[in-house]
Design a protein around this motif. Sequence first.
Motif, PDB file in Angstrom:
ATOM      1  N   PRO A  64       0.866  -1.124   0.047  1.00 33.14           N
ATOM      2  CA  PRO A  64      -0.072   0.090  -0.083  1.00 33.14           C
ATOM      3  C   PRO A  64       0.975   1.109  -0.214  1.00 33.14           C
ATOM      4  CG  PRO A  64      -0.155  -1.083   1.881  1.00 33.14           C
ATOM      5  CD  PRO A  64       0.849  -2.006   1.312  1.00 33.14           C
ATOM      6  N   THR A  65       0.272   2.313  -0.469  1.00 27.86           N
ATOM      7  CA  THR A  65       1.114   3.362  -0.662  1.00 27.86           C
ATOM      8  C   THR A  65       0.295   4.728   0.110  1.00 27.86           C
ATOM      9  OG1 THR A  65       1.714   2.705  -2.723  1.00 27.86           O
ATOM     10  CG2 THR A  65       1.880   5.288  -2.504  1.00 27.86           C
ATOM     11  N   ASP A  66       1.092   5.488   0.589  1.00 31.54           N
ATOM     12  CA  ASP A  66       0.758   6.768   1.214  1.00 31.54           C
ATOM     13  C   ASP A  66       1.067   7.990   0.179  1.00 31.54           C
ATOM     14  OD1 ASP A  66       0.644   5.580   3.703  1.00 31.54           O
ATOM     15  OD2 ASP A  66       2.299   6.172   4.327  1.00 31.54           O
ATOM     16  N   VAL A  67       0.054   8.791   0.235  1.00 30.43           N
ATOM     17  CA  VAL A  67       0.302   9.947  -0.880  1.00 30.43           C
ATOM     18  C   VAL A  67       0.086  11.362   0.087  1.00 30.43           C
ATOM     19  CG1 VAL A  67      -0.626  11.023  -2.818  1.00 30.43           C
ATOM     20  CG2 VAL A  67      -0.396   8.586  -2.896  1.00 30.43           C
ATOM     21  N   THR A  68       0.721  12.275  -0.363  1.00 29.41           N
ATOM     22  CA  THR A  68       0.719  13.516   0.432  1.00 29.41           C
ATOM     23  C   THR A  68       0.655  14.398  -0.900  1.00 29.41           C
ATOM     24  OG1 THR A  68       1.534  12.922   2.273  1.00 29.41           O
ATOM     25  CG2 THR A  68       1.601  15.273   1.982  1.00 29.41           C
ATOM     26  N   ASP A  69      -0.674  15.369  -0.906  1.00 33.81           N
ATOM     27  CA  ASP A  69      -0.495  16.259  -2.223  1.00 33.81           C
ATOM     28  C   ASP A  69      -0.698  17.628  -1.388  1.00 33.81           C
ATOM     29  OD1 ASP A  69      -0.207  14.637  -4.379  1.00 33.81           O
ATOM     30  OD2 ASP A  69      -2.515  14.372  -4.197  1.00 33.81           O
ATOM     31  N   VAL A  70       0.233  18.703  -2.084  1.00 32.97           N
ATOM     32  CA  VAL A  70       0.049  20.235  -1.491  1.00 32.97           C
ATOM     33  C   VAL A  70      -0.321  20.849  -2.775  1.00 32.97           C
ATOM     34  CG1 VAL A  70       1.720  21.951  -0.481  1.00 32.97           C
ATOM     35  CG2 VAL A  70       2.053  19.762  -0.016  1.00 32.97           C
ATOM     36  N   PHE A  71      -1.573  21.808  -2.296  1.00 34.44           N
ATOM     37  CA  PHE A  71      -2.249  22.572  -3.160  1.00 34.44           C
ATOM     38  C   PHE A  71      -1.829  24.093  -2.854  1.00 34.44           C
ATOM     39  CE2 PHE A  71      -4.446  18.437  -3.405  1.00 34.44           C
ATOM     40  CZ  PHE A  71      -4.903  18.481  -4.709  1.00 34.44           C
ATOM     41  N   VAL A  72      -1.874  24.892  -3.596  1.00 34.40           N
ATOM     42  CA  VAL A  72      -1.852  26.390  -3.381  1.00 34.40           C
ATOM     43  C   VAL A  72      -3.026  26.846  -4.365  1.00 34.40           C
ATOM     44  CG1 VAL A  72      -0.601  28.609  -3.471  1.00 34.40           C
ATOM     45  CG2 VAL A  72       0.654  26.433  -2.949  1.00 34.40           C
ATOM     46  N   LEU A 100      -2.254  21.950  -7.943  1.00 30.33           N
ATOM     47  CA  LEU A 100      -1.446  20.959  -7.149  1.00 30.33           C
ATOM     48  C   LEU A 100       0.190  21.158  -7.184  1.00 30.33           C
ATOM     49  CD1 LEU A 100      -1.201  18.041  -5.852  1.00 30.33           C
ATOM     50  CD2 LEU A 100      -1.292  17.128  -7.766  1.00 30.33           C
ATOM     51  N   ARG A 101       0.770  21.448  -6.468  1.00 33.18           N
ATOM     52  CA  ARG A 101       2.220  21.925  -6.323  1.00 33.18           C
ATOM     53  C   ARG A 101       3.240  20.765  -6.339  1.00 33.18           C
ATOM     54  NH1 ARG A 101       2.645  27.692  -7.178  1.00 33.18           N
ATOM     55  NH2 ARG A 101       4.781  27.086  -7.638  1.00 33.18           N
ATOM     56  N   LEU A 102       2.826  19.899  -5.405  1.00 33.09           N
ATOM     57  CA  LEU A 102       3.824  18.993  -4.888  1.00 33.09           C
ATOM     58  C   LEU A 102       2.970  17.595  -4.571  1.00 33.09           C
ATOM     59  CD1 LEU A 102       6.897  18.821  -3.169  1.00 33.09           C
ATOM     60  CD2 LEU A 102       5.211  17.586  -1.981  1.00 33.09           C
ATOM     61  N   SER A 103       3.357  16.566  -5.196  1.00 35.73           N
ATOM     62  CA  SER A 103       2.772  15.276  -4.878  1.00 35.73           C
ATOM     63  C   SER A 103       4.028  14.394  -4.189  1.00 35.73           C
ATOM     64  CB  SER A 103       2.507  14.373  -6.020  1.00 35.73           C
ATOM     65  OG  SER A 103       1.171  15.177  -6.544  1.00 35.73           O
ATOM     66  N   ARG A 104       3.555  13.552  -3.185  1.00 34.04           N
ATOM     67  CA  ARG A 104       4.829  12.622  -2.456  1.00 34.04           C
ATOM     68  C   ARG A 104       4.184  11.279  -2.162  1.00 34.04           C
ATOM     69  NH1 ARG A 104       9.823  11.172  -1.696  1.00 34.04           N
ATOM     70  NH2 ARG A 104       9.980  10.083   0.162  1.00 34.04           N
ATOM     71  N   ALA A 105       4.502  10.242  -2.885  1.00 38.43           N
ATOM     72  CA  ALA A 105       4.201   8.901  -2.692  1.00 38.43           C
ATOM     73  C   ALA A 105       5.368   8.340  -1.984  1.00 38.43           C
ATOM     74  CB  ALA A 105       3.895   8.204  -3.925  1.00 38.43           C
ATOM     75  N   SER A 106       4.717   7.669  -1.054  1.00 37.25           N
ATOM     76  CA  SER A 106       5.718   6.651  -0.127  1.00 37.25           C
ATOM     77  C   SER A 106       5.050   5.391   0.340  1.00 37.25           C
ATOM     78  CB  SER A 106       6.371   7.473   1.015  1.00 37.25           C
ATOM     79  OG  SER A 106       5.363   7.857   1.924  1.00 37.25           O
ATOM     80  N   PRO A 107       5.896   4.378   0.613  1.00 44.89           N
ATOM     81  CA  PRO A 107       5.299   2.956   1.118  1.00 44.89           C
ATOM     82  C   PRO A 107       4.638   3.338   2.263  1.00 44.89           C
ATOM     83  CG  PRO A 107       7.643   2.708   0.292  1.00 44.89           C
ATOM     84  CD  PRO A 107       7.258   4.280   0.560  1.00 44.89           C
ATOM     85  N   HIS A 108       3.737   2.480   2.603  1.00 45.40           N
ATOM     86  CA  HIS A 108       2.654   2.629   3.709  1.00 45.40           C
ATOM     87  C   HIS A 108       3.093   1.476   4.578  1.00 45.40           C
ATOM     88  CE1 HIS A 108      -0.599   3.150   6.292  1.00 45.40           C
ATOM     89  NE2 HIS A 108      -1.170   2.012   6.130  1.00 45.40           N
ATOM     90  N   PHE A 109       3.458   2.108   5.781  1.00 42.50           N
ATOM     91  CA  PHE A 109       4.172   0.937   6.900  1.00 42.50           C
ATOM     92  C   PHE A 109       3.132   1.016   7.951  1.00 42.50           C
ATOM     93  CE2 PHE A 109       7.956   2.438   4.831  1.00 42.50           C
ATOM     94  CZ  PHE A 109       8.411   1.298   4.478  1.00 42.50           C
ATOM     95  N   GLN A 110       2.420  -0.417   8.067  1.00 38.20           N
ATOM     96  CA  GLN A 110       1.481  -0.375   9.329  1.00 38.20           C
ATOM     97  C   GLN A 110       2.113  -0.080  10.517  1.00 38.20           C
ATOM     98  OE1 GLN A 110      -1.797  -0.694   8.780  1.00 38.20           O
ATOM     99  NE2 GLN A 110      -1.716  -1.131   6.457  1.00 38.20           N
TER     100      GLN A 110
END
Length: 167
Positions: free
Chosen positions: A140-148, A156-166
């Motif tokens: 599974p993947t965590d996503v963080t998006d930064v909007f302005v 949408l200015r920045l998108s960050r996807a990273s592995p999701h750790f339980q």
Amino acid sequence: MIRPLTVGILALGLFSLVLFPREHHPVRAASSGTEAQHSDSESLIQIEKDLFKAHWTSNPEVVEMVDKVFADDWVNLEPDRRGPGKPEMMDLLDRLYRDKKALPKPYPVMQQRDLQVFLFGNTAVATYFYGDTAKPDQHPTDVTDVFVKDGGAWKLRLSRASPHFQQ
């Protein structure tokens, strides 16, 4: 340009999410402020839902959506590398939809979960998880998006996807 204070607020907000996780709700607008803030939260939730749906289907409207929502200087950080920027993404999407054989097949088993939006004036952070419901233990993947907010529209200015750790 994002100011150092805004970056600090964003970092504290993300840090507090890790230390003090909230109950898991499918969608949450974290702002309980004015009617305008509520409207902004709802707009951002819909943008995130639409982007996620477009990402996992072969809908040609995705090209128009990316062009409208992504800032020209959008930064894309994938789990293992820096991903393509908006110009490269637009070129890739344009080629995919010109060559109908190259279109990806829909992935109905991908699910977006725990979508939350946090407003900080004209800056917003959206977070969610996604994963394969047919193979729930598969990365599974965590996503963080930064909007302005720019000219009255959320970009949408920045998108960050990273592995999701339980935890």
